[in-house]
Design a protein around this motif. Structure first.
Motif, PDB file in Angstrom:
ATOM      1  N   PHE A 130      58.108  59.770 -12.924  1.00  0.00           N
ATOM      2  CA  PHE A 130      57.254  58.583 -12.937  1.00  0.00           C
ATOM      3  C   PHE A 130      58.006  57.360 -12.405  1.00  0.00           C
ATOM      4  O   PHE A 130      57.443  56.556 -11.647  1.00  0.00           O
ATOM      5  N   SER A 131      59.257  57.225 -12.771  1.00  0.00           N
ATOM      6  CA  SER A 131      60.063  56.093 -12.299  1.00  0.00           C
ATOM      7  C   SER A 131      60.128  56.065 -10.776  1.00  0.00           C
ATOM      8  O   SER A 131      60.069  54.989 -10.162  1.00  0.00           O
ATOM      9  N   TYR A 190      50.017  60.911 -28.029  1.00  0.00           N
ATOM     10  CA  TYR A 190      49.737  60.257 -26.750  1.00  0.00           C
ATOM     11  C   TYR A 190      48.664  59.179 -26.929  1.00  0.00           C
ATOM     12  O   TYR A 190      48.780  58.074 -26.384  1.00  0.00           O
ATOM     13  N   PHE A 191      47.636  59.482 -27.696  1.00  0.00           N
ATOM     14  CA  PHE A 191      46.570  58.504 -27.882  1.00  0.00           C
ATOM     15  C   PHE A 191      47.035  57.299 -28.707  1.00  0.00           C
ATOM     16  O   PHE A 191      46.455  56.218 -28.607  1.00  0.00           O
ATOM     17  N   ARG A 192      48.081  57.484 -29.496  1.00  0.00           N
ATOM     18  CA  ARG A 192      48.623  56.344 -30.229  1.00  0.00           C
ATOM     19  C   ARG A 192      49.609  55.548 -29.376  1.00  0.00           C
ATOM     20  O   ARG A 192      49.701  54.327 -29.483  1.00  0.00           O
ATOM     21  N   PHE A 193      50.344  56.254 -28.512  1.00  0.00           N
ATOM     22  CA  PHE A 193      51.362  55.603 -27.673  1.00  0.00           C
ATOM     23  C   PHE A 193      51.180  56.043 -26.215  1.00  0.00           C
ATOM     24  O   PHE A 193      52.033  56.736 -25.654  1.00  0.00           O
ATOM     25  N   PRO A 194      50.067  55.653 -25.576  1.00  0.00           N
ATOM     26  CA  PRO A 194      49.780  56.150 -24.218  1.00  0.00           C
ATOM     27  C   PRO A 194      50.771  55.687 -23.153  1.00  0.00           C
ATOM     28  O   PRO A 194      50.813  56.267 -22.069  1.00  0.00           O
ATOM     29  N   GLY A 195      51.574  54.688 -23.472  1.00  0.00           N
ATOM     30  CA  GLY A 195      52.560  54.236 -22.500  1.00  0.00           C
ATOM     31  C   GLY A 195      53.921  54.869 -22.655  1.00  0.00           C
ATOM     32  O   GLY A 195      54.822  54.632 -21.847  1.00  0.00           O
ATOM     33  N   PRO A 245      51.091  50.469 -16.866  1.00  0.00           N
ATOM     34  CA  PRO A 245      51.914  51.698 -16.865  1.00  0.00           C
ATOM     35  C   PRO A 245      51.245  52.863 -17.571  1.00  0.00           C
ATOM     36  O   PRO A 245      51.347  54.004 -17.115  1.00  0.00           O
ATOM     37  N   MET A 246      50.563  52.610 -18.712  1.00  0.00           N
ATOM     38  CA  MET A 246      49.939  53.723 -19.431  1.00  0.00           C
ATOM     39  C   MET A 246      48.891  54.416 -18.576  1.00  0.00           C
ATOM     40  O   MET A 246      48.712  55.631 -18.644  1.00  0.00           O
ATOM     41  N   PHE A 247      48.182  53.632 -17.714  1.00  0.00           N
ATOM     42  CA  PHE A 247      47.176  54.231 -16.838  1.00  0.00           C
ATOM     43  C   PHE A 247      47.851  55.021 -15.727  1.00  0.00           C
ATOM     44  O   PHE A 247      47.435  56.147 -15.410  1.00  0.00           O
ATOM     45  N   LEU A 248      48.883  54.458 -15.133  1.00  0.00           N
ATOM     46  CA  LEU A 248      49.587  55.142 -14.052  1.00  0.00           C
ATOM     47  C   LEU A 248      50.232  56.432 -14.541  1.00  0.00           C
ATOM     48  O   LEU A 248      50.274  57.434 -13.822  1.00  0.00           O
TER      49      LEU A 248
END
Length: 213
Positions: free
Chosen positions: A161-162, A115-120, A194-197
């Motif tokens: 999420f969508s 997740y920390f490498r690909f948070p989005g 998007p990664m934040f949301l």
């Protein structure tokens, strides 16, 4: 409203703090994070238990040294292997972690690191979030996906999420959220990403699920 406004507001605040304390510490990418970050992460995210201590009565210093070595090996593995930001990548990474460091099934640990490498694209696997996702899907009348544990969680999270992206975005654009980001030294453009949301939704699900387990 599937998730209450109060839960969403708390989730936004936690996501801002999370970014400032974690992702904001390695702006050039996870592979440039120092071992101090990994040691803090292992404790705060409840994954240190997935890595057995070097001996039964290991000192704090010995434990830190061990986690430092684990992180250096993990970084080297991530650089060489290039795990995909999907369910298969998480499963493959978990298999490697199991072989090298753990005695159980480290799906949670694998998903949280990736997740920390690909948070989005990757979402952390947590039993509270799993329970919360199941609860919210039931409220929405949505059918859960089939497949392996993480494959189902990621697929269902993405579907939810969508449908909620605009709703979550409306909560993050209010003035107090912008003021909070600036107070923590974070650019408020983060709030629309998007990664934040996705992290806001993850936080919401953890709160929802925490009430059930």
């Amino acid at each position: 409203m599937v998730i209450s406004m109060n839960i969403k507001k708390i989730a936004v605040a936690r996501a801002v703090i999370h970014h400032a304390r974690n992702i904001g510490r390695f702006r050039t990418g996870l592979l440039h994070a120092e071992s101090d970050w990994f040691i803090d992460f292992a404790k705060e995210w409840g994954v240190a238990r997935n890595i057995p201590k070097p001996k039964t009565h290991a000192t704090a210093s010995e434990r830190r040294e061990q986690l430092h070595d684990v992180w250096e090996q993990v970084k080297a593995r991530l650089e060489r292997s290039g795990y995909a930001p999907d369910a298969r990548g998480v499963a493959d990474f978990a298999a490697w972690l199991h072989m090298k460091f753990t005695s159980g099934n480290p799906l949670s640990l694998a998903s949280k690191i990736l997740y920390f490498r690909f948070p989005g694209k990757v979402v952390p696997l947590d039993r509270r979030a799993e329970a919360g996702l199941k609860l919210v899907l039931e409220r929405e009348g949505m059918k859960a996906s089939a497949g392996e544990r993480y494959e189902k969680h990621l697929s269902d999270f993405n579907s939810l999420f969508s449908g909620m992206r605009d709703e979550l975005g409306a909560v993050t654009t209010v003035n107090w959220a912008k003021a909070m980001t600036k107070g923590l030294g974070v650019d408020d453009s983060l709030l629309a990403k998007p990664m934040f949301l996705r992290k806001v939704l993850d936080n919401c699900l953890m709160t929802e699920g925490g009430r059930r387990i």
